[in-house]
Design a protein around this motif. Structure first.
Motif, PDB file in Angstrom:
ATOM      1  N   GLY A 267       0.829  -1.195   0.000  1.00 19.64           N
ATOM      2  CA  GLY A 267       0.000   0.000   0.000  1.00 19.64           C
ATOM      3  C   GLY A 267       0.869   1.253   0.000  1.00 19.64           C
ATOM      4  N   GLY A 268       0.237   2.387  -0.183  1.00 15.78           N
ATOM      5  CA  GLY A 268       0.976   3.639  -0.317  1.00 15.78           C
ATOM      6  C   GLY A 268       1.884   3.972   0.840  1.00 15.78           C
ATOM      7  N   VAL A 269       1.460   3.675   2.075  1.00 11.86           N
ATOM      8  CA  VAL A 269       2.271   4.021   3.245  1.00 11.86           C
ATOM      9  C   VAL A 269       3.566   3.210   3.267  1.00 11.86           C
ATOM     10  CG1 VAL A 269       2.299   4.196   5.764  1.00 11.86           C
ATOM     11  CG2 VAL A 269       0.186   4.628   4.520  1.00 11.86           C
ATOM     12  N   SER A 270       3.565   2.026   2.680  1.00 17.74           N
ATOM     13  CA  SER A 270       4.773   1.193   2.692  1.00 17.74           C
ATOM     14  C   SER A 270       5.919   1.831   1.917  1.00 17.74           C
ATOM     15  CB  SER A 270       4.473  -0.192   2.104  1.00 17.74           C
ATOM     16  OG  SER A 270       4.263  -0.134   0.708  1.00 17.74           O
ATOM     17  N   GLU A 271       5.621   2.838   1.090  1.00 18.03           N
ATOM     18  CA  GLU A 271       6.672   3.526   0.342  1.00 18.03           C
ATOM     19  C   GLU A 271       7.609   4.312   1.264  1.00 18.03           C
ATOM     20  OE1 GLU A 271       4.805   5.773  -2.738  1.00 18.03           O
ATOM     21  OE2 GLU A 271       3.882   4.000  -3.669  1.00 18.03           O
ATOM     22  N   LEU A 272       7.245   4.446   2.534  1.00 19.65           N
ATOM     23  CA  LEU A 272       8.172   5.026   3.520  1.00 19.65           C
ATOM     24  C   LEU A 272       9.420   4.171   3.675  1.00 19.65           C
ATOM     25  CD1 LEU A 272       5.608   6.081   6.258  1.00 19.65           C
ATOM     26  CD2 LEU A 272       7.095   7.647   4.996  1.00 19.65           C
ATOM     27  N   GLY A 273       9.288   2.885   3.392  1.00 18.47           N
ATOM     28  CA  GLY A 273      10.455   2.001   3.382  1.00 18.47           C
ATOM     29  C   GLY A 273      11.017   1.716   4.760  1.00 18.47           C
ATOM     30  N   GLY A 274      12.349   1.814   4.855  1.00 16.48           N
ATOM     31  CA  GLY A 274      13.059   1.400   6.059  1.00 16.48           C
ATOM     32  C   GLY A 274      12.653   2.134   7.312  1.00 16.48           C
ATOM     33  N   GLN A 275      12.289   3.408   7.201  1.00 19.55           N
ATOM     34  CA  GLN A 275      11.910   4.139   8.407  1.00 19.55           C
ATOM     35  C   GLN A 275      10.601   3.611   8.996  1.00 19.55           C
ATOM     36  OE1 GLN A 275      11.190   8.346   7.538  1.00 19.55           O
ATOM     37  NE2 GLN A 275      10.679   7.849   5.417  1.00 19.55           N
ATOM     38  N   LEU A 276       9.679   3.175   8.136  1.00 18.02           N
ATOM     39  CA  LEU A 276       8.452   2.555   8.640  1.00 18.02           C
ATOM     40  C   LEU A 276       8.773   1.211   9.279  1.00 18.02           C
ATOM     41  CD1 LEU A 276       5.365   2.272   8.928  1.00 18.02           C
ATOM     42  CD2 LEU A 276       5.346   1.305   6.601  1.00 18.02           C
ATOM     43  N   LEU A 277       9.567   0.398   8.589  1.00 16.47           N
ATOM     44  CA  LEU A 277       9.901  -0.923   9.116  1.00 16.47           C
ATOM     45  C   LEU A 277      10.613  -0.816  10.457  1.00 16.47           C
ATOM     46  CD1 LEU A 277       9.926  -3.970   8.609  1.00 16.47           C
ATOM     47  CD2 LEU A 277      12.118  -3.679   7.443  1.00 16.47           C
ATOM     48  N   ALA A 278      11.537   0.142  10.584  1.00 22.57           N
ATOM     49  CA  ALA A 278      12.269   0.305  11.844  1.00 22.57           C
ATOM     50  C   ALA A 278      11.333   0.654  12.990  1.00 22.57           C
ATOM     51  CB  ALA A 278      13.340   1.381  11.690  1.00 22.57           C
ATOM     52  N   CYS A 279      10.358   1.517  12.736  1.00 21.40           N
ATOM     53  CA  CYS A 279       9.403   1.892  13.784  1.00 21.40           C
ATOM     54  C   CYS A 279       8.520   0.716  14.178  1.00 21.40           C
ATOM     55  CB  CYS A 279       8.539   3.057  13.311  1.00 21.40           C
ATOM     56  SG  CYS A 279       9.385   4.643  13.206  1.00 21.40           S
ATOM     57  N   LEU A 280       8.082  -0.064  13.198  1.00 23.95           N
ATOM     58  CA  LEU A 280       7.239  -1.225  13.499  1.00 23.95           C
ATOM     59  C   LEU A 280       7.997  -2.263  14.315  1.00 23.95           C
ATOM     60  CD1 LEU A 280       5.441  -1.713  10.053  1.00 23.95           C
ATOM     61  CD2 LEU A 280       4.473  -0.723  12.141  1.00 23.95           C
ATOM     62  N   VAL A 281       9.229  -2.535  13.920  1.00 31.84           N
ATOM     63  CA  VAL A 281      10.039  -3.523  14.636  1.00 31.84           C
ATOM     64  C   VAL A 281      10.315  -3.051  16.064  1.00 31.84           C
ATOM     65  CG1 VAL A 281      12.317  -4.601  14.747  1.00 31.84           C
ATOM     66  CG2 VAL A 281      11.063  -4.543  12.590  1.00 31.84           C
ATOM     67  N   ALA A 282      10.601  -1.759  16.228  1.00 32.32           N
ATOM     68  CA  ALA A 282      10.868  -1.232  17.566  1.00 32.32           C
ATOM     69  C   ALA A 282       9.655  -1.385  18.477  1.00 32.32           C
ATOM     70  CB  ALA A 282      11.285   0.238  17.477  1.00 32.32           C
ATOM     71  N   GLU A 283       8.461  -1.118  17.933  1.00 31.97           N
ATOM     72  CA  GLU A 283       7.249  -1.253  18.743  1.00 31.97           C
ATOM     73  C   GLU A 283       6.942  -2.722  19.038  1.00 31.97           C
ATOM     74  OE1 GLU A 283       3.787  -0.451  20.924  1.00 31.97           O
ATOM     75  OE2 GLU A 283       5.571   0.742  20.443  1.00 31.97           O
ATOM     76  N   LEU A 284       7.137  -3.585  18.066  1.00 37.23           N
ATOM     77  CA  LEU A 284       6.941  -5.021  18.304  1.00 37.23           C
ATOM     78  C   LEU A 284       7.917  -5.535  19.356  1.00 37.23           C
ATOM     79  CD1 LEU A 284       6.418  -6.171  14.610  1.00 37.23           C
ATOM     80  CD2 LEU A 284       4.735  -6.405  16.450  1.00 37.23           C
ATOM     81  N   ASP A 285       9.164  -5.083  19.301  1.00 34.40           N
ATOM     82  CA  ASP A 285      10.162  -5.485  20.303  1.00 34.40           C
ATOM     83  C   ASP A 285       9.769  -4.975  21.683  1.00 34.40           C
ATOM     84  OD1 ASP A 285      11.794  -6.895  18.574  1.00 34.40           O
ATOM     85  OD2 ASP A 285      13.105  -5.193  18.149  1.00 34.40           O
ATOM     86  N   ARG A 286       9.259  -3.748  21.733  1.00 33.29           N
ATOM     87  CA  ARG A 286       8.859  -3.172  23.025  1.00 33.29           C
ATOM     88  C   ARG A 286       7.735  -3.995  23.647  1.00 33.29           C
ATOM     89  NH1 ARG A 286       5.155  -0.335  25.433  1.00 33.29           N
ATOM     90  NH2 ARG A 286       3.811  -0.286  23.574  1.00 33.29           N
TER      91      ARG A 286
END
Length: 334
Positions: A267-286
């Protein structure tokens, strides 16, 4: 693969194996040309014109454009696969309630497009079901191993998922499988066009970011928000983190209900790329750090982003003519 399409004549045998896939959205139709091995040869896009006639014409123009670019005549096509939003009946070749396209009634889209293309076989699929098949194909190519157990999470105007579970496409008894955007996230929260309040897609979608952080220029709202947050804007950080928590809630729902091996985010938001993935992983880790149970699910290891610029929805639509059976025959057209 079930490809019975009563509305679209098959015509003569087409031994070359070429196929075209279309991903029909509210603003554009994306087309890809695939060879017999599933390799992408050409990509084209045309603006979407609303209404049944407009969408059929736009789709035909996209097919003609990608065939012209690839130098492949229509007579060599095995068929055209089309991913459409709304309620799609693959067996009958119909679509209804594709409101973003200006299509409300039950319409014989496959027959109309086939006629416009001089009898080329046309097979319809819901856009998310097509996208999850395309995502599986892409992961196979990128990671070098087949992945037939995954969810495709679309962060676009709305929020929904396509489900491919052990190679079977899960449409659901009433084609509602994957409509996680209408799970209640905040009771008595924001109103949703579906008639409920507090639906997850009001907090974890591109339109949610458009409302929460209107872009001051021509940049998409997600890009403007994440840039402001990275620069230290406290309000932007608050909005970004709330969005990330909502997307993680969607990921958690998919893992705890279906337990897919991979979750591919598009989807369109996924075009944020690595910065989106990093935030998602950080929240999942938390969250995993606070819950031994969640830690055992290894959610961060399952997340992938769609490769930039690759229209997996169109790729998946083209694959309907060569993929193994997805979904039991009795599920098709339920």
């Amino acid at each position: 693969m079930v490809t019975t399409t009563a509305a679209a004549p098959e015509g003569p045998a087409r031994p070359d194996g070429w196929s075209v896939g279309l991903d029909v959205g509210g603003t554009k139709v994306q087309a890809v040309l695939l060879d017999a091995d599933g390799g992408v040869h050409e990509r084209r896009r045309v603006p979407t014109r609303r209404g049944l006639v407009g969408v059929v014409d736009s789709s035909a123009e996209a097919v003609e454009a990608v065939l012209h670019a690839g130098g492949v005549p229509a007579a060599r096509l095995r068929g055209v696969g089309v991913g459409l939003p709304g309620v799609v009946d693959p067996r009958a070749g119909t679509v209804e309630n594709a409101v973003n396209l200006g299509i409300t009634g039950r319409e014989p889209f496959a027959a109309l497009l086939s006629h416009r293309l001089a009898g080329v076989q046309v097979q319809l699929e819901n856009d998310l079901n097509a996208a999850v098949q395309g995502a599986a194909h892409v992961l196979d190519v990128v990671e070098g191993q087949p992945v037939d157990d995954l969810a495709f999470l679309a962060l676009g105007t709305g929020l929904a998922a396509g489900l491919l579970l052990h190679g079977d496409l899960r449409r659901g008894a009433r084609r509602a499988a994957g409509e996680i955007g209408h799970l209640i996230y905040r009771p008595d929260g924001l109103p949703c066009p579906c008639g409920q309040r507090g639906c997850l897609e009001q907090y974890a979608s591109g339109s949610a970011l458009d409302a929460a952080w209107p872009s001051p220029d021509d940049r998409p709202a997600p890009a403007a928000l994440f840039e402001a947050a990275a620069a230290g804007d406290e309000r932007a950080v608050e909005v970004r983190d709330a969005f990330v928590r909502a997307v993680v809630a969607a990921i958690r729902v998919l893992v705890l209900s279906c337990d897919p091996e991979r979750i591919v985010i598009g989807g369109g938001v996924s075009e944020l790329g690595g910065q989106l993935l990093a935030c998602l992983v950080a929240e999942l880790d938390r969250q995993a750090a606070a819950s031994p149970f969640l830690a055992t699910t290894a959610m961060p290891d399952r997340i992938r982003l769609v490769p930039p610029g690759l229209p997996v929805g169109a790729v998946g639509a083209a694959l309907v003519f060569r993929a193994p059976t997805v979904g039991r025959p009795d599920e098709v057209g339920v």
